[in-house]
Design a protein around this motif. Sequence first.
Motif: not given
Length: 195
Positions: A176-189
Amino acid sequence: MNKFLKSALLSSAIAGSALLSTMASAADYVVDYDGAHASVNFKIQHLGYSWLTGRFDKFSGKFSYDAANVAASKIEMTVDTTSINSNHVERDKHLRSDDYLDVSKFGSARFVSSKVVDKGDGKLDVIGALTLHGVTKTITINAEKIGEGKDPWGGYRVGFSGTTKIGLADFGIDANLGPASTHVELAIHIEGVRQ
């Protein structure tokens, strides 16, 4: 030889030539990890106040790509989750622990495409199965072709970039990292070298 038979043979030859031409333009590529022309990056909000960014230092992949038939493209990527790097040694130890990635049990993550949708103008949706933390879910990567052509060493390359967002809880990561931290954004190059 009658006209009908000549016409049938000519049609078969043209069709065969077109098929060979299509087959010739399809190619297999290996992601250029060794040359450091690829990266797998992530970012997640920290308490809703800032972005925590990082990357995975070790990964491998391969794909097939045909500019004339983008929908037939396929990609497979494997990421070594023990190689997570957020530029902070103690935090990385915590991210590797069973609070997060649990790398002692799940030392790799894997993506295998099942469908590629050509959206035109170099844009594509890459749909497939992501296995992370022992859980497999279907995700969509919003991708873009960057370019392709000959390289200075006699090879041929094509490059793409893509982004997606995944929910931690969807993959059994319950921190539980808080309501703003429920998702991770991934960037693949990725830059692939034709085989």
